[in-house]
Design an enzyme around this catalytic site. Structure first.
Site, PDB file in Angstrom:
ATOM      1  N   TYR A 110      -0.957  -5.333   3.737  1.00 26.95           N
ATOM      2  CA  TYR A 110      -0.356  -5.391   2.462  1.00 26.95           C
ATOM      3  C   TYR A 110      -0.032  -6.750   3.018  1.00 26.95           C
ATOM      4  O   TYR A 110       0.215  -7.139   3.902  1.00 26.95           O
ATOM      5  CB  TYR A 110       0.276  -4.334   2.579  1.00 26.95           C
ATOM      6  CG  TYR A 110       1.476  -4.099   3.313  1.00 26.95           C
ATOM      7  CD1 TYR A 110       2.606  -2.852   3.022  1.00 26.95           C
ATOM      8  CD2 TYR A 110       2.119  -4.845   4.207  1.00 26.95           C
ATOM      9  CE1 TYR A 110       3.514  -2.614   4.223  1.00 26.95           C
ATOM     10  CE2 TYR A 110       2.902  -4.331   5.566  1.00 26.95           C
ATOM     11  CZ  TYR A 110       3.544  -2.765   4.888  1.00 26.95           C
ATOM     12  OH  TYR A 110       4.677  -2.436   6.011  1.00 26.95           O
ATOM     13  N   GLU A 111       0.960  -7.532   1.471  1.00 22.88           N
ATOM     14  CA  GLU A 111       1.189  -8.021   2.078  1.00 22.88           C
ATOM     15  C   GLU A 111       0.238  -9.781   1.999  1.00 22.88           C
ATOM     16  O   GLU A 111       0.071 -10.298   2.368  1.00 22.88           O
ATOM     17  CB  GLU A 111       2.442  -8.846   3.208  1.00 22.88           C
ATOM     18  CG  GLU A 111       3.547  -8.541   2.644  1.00 22.88           C
ATOM     19  CD  GLU A 111       4.260  -8.119   1.754  1.00 22.88           C
ATOM     20  OE1 GLU A 111       4.178  -8.779   0.559  1.00 22.88           O
ATOM     21  OE2 GLU A 111       4.196  -6.826   1.540  1.00 22.88           O
ATOM     22  N   GLY A 112      -1.121  -9.577   1.414  1.00 23.70           N
ATOM     23  CA  GLY A 112      -1.934 -10.138   1.542  1.00 23.70           C
ATOM     24  C   GLY A 112      -2.531  -9.483   2.350  1.00 23.70           C
ATOM     25  O   GLY A 112      -3.015  -9.971   3.932  1.00 23.70           O
TER      26      GLY A 112
END
Length: 598
Positions: free
Chosen positions: A442-444
């Site tokens: 997550y978060e890229g």
């Protein structure tokens, strides 16, 4: 049952002895009065909170998870989570590094960084509830209207309300240009939002009286793609003009994700059904405003894996000292016992030292970055602010991706130390592995971070920022280049630093001819640069340790630091050679594979 001891000694070593943080902060007027005693006292109390309040809830959260009442759309968090959050608020912890204008304590970011590392070691799932609020605070502090700041920031700072970031939709994750959530302007200046968001961490819970959602959506006349995205503030409960809570807003939890790890955190599917929101920043310029929160989150995710690496290492070390299995290949070491403790075996030590090296190197990098953030935001010299901003931007994808990849390696290695017991829930090791796994996603995803690093942060400005970091390495090399005791630490980073220029230029040229070449090399490139950054951190730590030992300091801490540095450079840093070779292998062996992937 697992244990956790806050690594205060190592934090103090990095803050005071390696980076001389107090002297650095004295150049910043708002932090000029911060001294070592203050830093140490805050960290000690923060460590107690993490170890005594949130750590005992870690396994409970994993076993119980969160429960959604589908009739009311309310979510109950695991036993003890709500009470622990109340103690967190009562202790003033949410306000640690926030602006005093809104009720914050105004302390340096480096304190918040270390406190959150300890919270992540203790209980990553719990820590995500208050952690996301910091990103919401930063985004509103930078881009909110005066009315939004006045209404919402004091409540986020106090911890009475929490925050989220609502980006992802069922059909789009990283590619936000595809999002469909709509925002219809209303006569009173507000907007009504309609759509669906998924994977929203801490999206619904019972720990705070209100939740402030920062939501990406499209205006009716918005351009297609990412240039048509706006940012909106959408509270769970509407807020009256006097600051009191009003009616329930049209945003609610439609479901909870059933996940591999972080069970104690409510990962929500949010439905927006005419939810009332207000615009944050300018129309169609929501991504720059949201990136304030996203960049804070990326640094925070790296910190999550740093915390898990540390707690996994502590438990694996304790187990390796006690577990008896076989004899040392060179002869019995514990002759009074039926077998030797497994810590005598070379490969067990390799696994332990891998985790230790990645934890301590990651801690140094995280503290280095937060000191740069303090300079970026508050230093009186404009050039210092700009240089700090650029280096933080360069290092952010490394913190996110390199630390989380290392966390994956380290938590798995520590579970392996336990053998079959590591696979059993009661020891807690398999939870550390599961909880860490999301951090690479997550978060890229880490591939996205790698593309951002190589494509935007390095090649995007012809390596200008990379050269600024390279100057830091060169300064250390020049300072210690003739010191024979530092040769084993200086020579590797000097050699790799020289290679990086040619390596980067070569990849840039190939990428200019075919952009897919950047995609093929980016992940390996990030890991190479990650090792150069870690090598710089470890060389600086070794420098301090050697000086202390030469001065007659007999504290075994310094010998331990030196031994870990030697291990890192001998066993982990050489990975760069194979990574550079694979990065140079080109894209054809990946894309000319239609038959293989038919």
């Amino acid at each position: 049952m697992p244990v956790y001891n806050p690594p205060l000694r190592d934090m103090q070593f990095v803050i005071h002895e390696v980076f001389n943080a107090v002297d650095e902060l004295k150049a910043i007027p708002k932090h000029a009065e911060v001294d070592a005693d203050t830093i140490n006292a805050v960290l000690e109390e923060g460590g107690k909170f993490a170890a005594e309040v949130t750590f005992p809830l870690n396994r409970i959260g994993d076993e119980q998870g969160c429960k959604l009442d589908k009739e009311t759309h309310e979510v109950k968090t695991p036993d003890g989570f709500k009470e622990a959050y109340a103690r967190y608020v009562e202790g003033g912890w949410p306000a640690l590094s926030c602006d005093p204008e809104y009720g914050g304590q105004g302390l340096p970011f480096v304190l918040n960084q270390c406190f959150y590392e300890m919270l992540n070691s203790a209980n990553q799932a719990w820590t995500m509830y208050p952690g996301l609020s910091h990103g919401a605070y930063e985004a509103l502090h930078a881009h909110g209207t005066e009315e939004q700041k006045k209404t919402f920031l004091p409540k986020l700072v106090s911890g009475e309300w929490t925050g989220t970031m609502c980006l992802t939709e069922p059909h789009c994750g990283t590619d936000l240009g595809l999002l469909r959530t709509k925002a219809e302007p209303q006569a009173d200046g507000t907007y009504k939002l309609t759509g669906n968001k998924i994977f929203i961490s801490a999206g619904e819970h019972d720990m705070a009286e209100n939740i402030i959602h920062l939501v990406l959506a499209r205006l009716p006349d918005a351009p297609q793609g990412s240039k048509g995205i706006s940012l909106f503030l959408v509270p769970k409960y509407n807020v009256n003009k006097d600051g009191t809570l009003g009616s329930r807003n049209g945003i609610y939890c439609g479901g909870l994700e059933h996940k591999m790890g972080i069970h104690g955190n409510a990962t929500a599917q949010l439905v927006l059904d005419g939810a009332v929101g207000t615009l944050v920043g300018e129309p169609n310029k929501g991504l720059p405003a949201m990136f304030v929160m996203m960049n804070a989150a990326r640094l925070g995710v790296g910190n999550q894996s740093l915390g898990l690496t540390e707690v996994a290492y502590q438990n694996a070390l304790a187990y390796a000292k006690e577990r008896l299995q076989m004899r040392s290949l060179s002869g019995p070491k514990a002759k009074d016992k039926p077998a030797d403790p497994i810590i005598v075996h070379p490969d067990v030590r390799k696994m332990l030292l891998t985790a230790k090296a990645y934890a301590e190197g990651g801690r140094a990098l995280a503290i280095f970055c937060t000191l740069l953030l303090d300079k970026e935001l508050h230093h009186p010299d404009a050039k210092v602010r700009k240089d700090s901003e650029e280096i933080v931007a360069l290092l952010t994808p490394i913190v996110k991706a390199f630390l989380t990849d290392n966390g994956h390696i380290a938590t798995n290695a520590c579970m392996q130390v336990f053998g079959g017991h590591g696979y059993i829930a009661e020891w807690g090791m398999e939870q550390f592995v599961r909880d860490n796994r999301i951090n690479m996603i997550y978060e890229g995803t880490n591939t996205v971070q790698s593309l951002d690093l190589l494509g935007r942060k390095v090649l995007g400005n012809q390596g200008a920022t990379l050269k600024k970091f390279g100057k830091l390495v060169a300064q250390l090399v020049e300072e210690e280049g003739v010191n024979e005791k530092m040769a084993e630490f200086i020579n590797p980073i000097a050699y790799l630093g020289d290679q990086m220029t040619k390596f980067t230029t070569e990849l840039g040229f190939k990428g200019f001819q075919n952009p897919d070449e950047v995609g093929a090399a980016a992940v390996d490139y990030l890991r190479v640069l990650g090792h150069l950054v870690f090598g710089y951190m470890w060389a600086r730590m070794a420098q301090v340790a050697i000086r202390q030992i030469e001065a007659g300091n007999t504290d075994p801490f310094y010998q331990a630091k030196l031994q870990t540095a030697r291990f890192y450079f001998a066993r982990l840093f050489p990975e760069t050679a194979s990574l550079m070779r694979t990065a140079r292998a080109g894209v054809s062996n990946l894309l000319d594979t239609d038959a293989a992937l038919a």
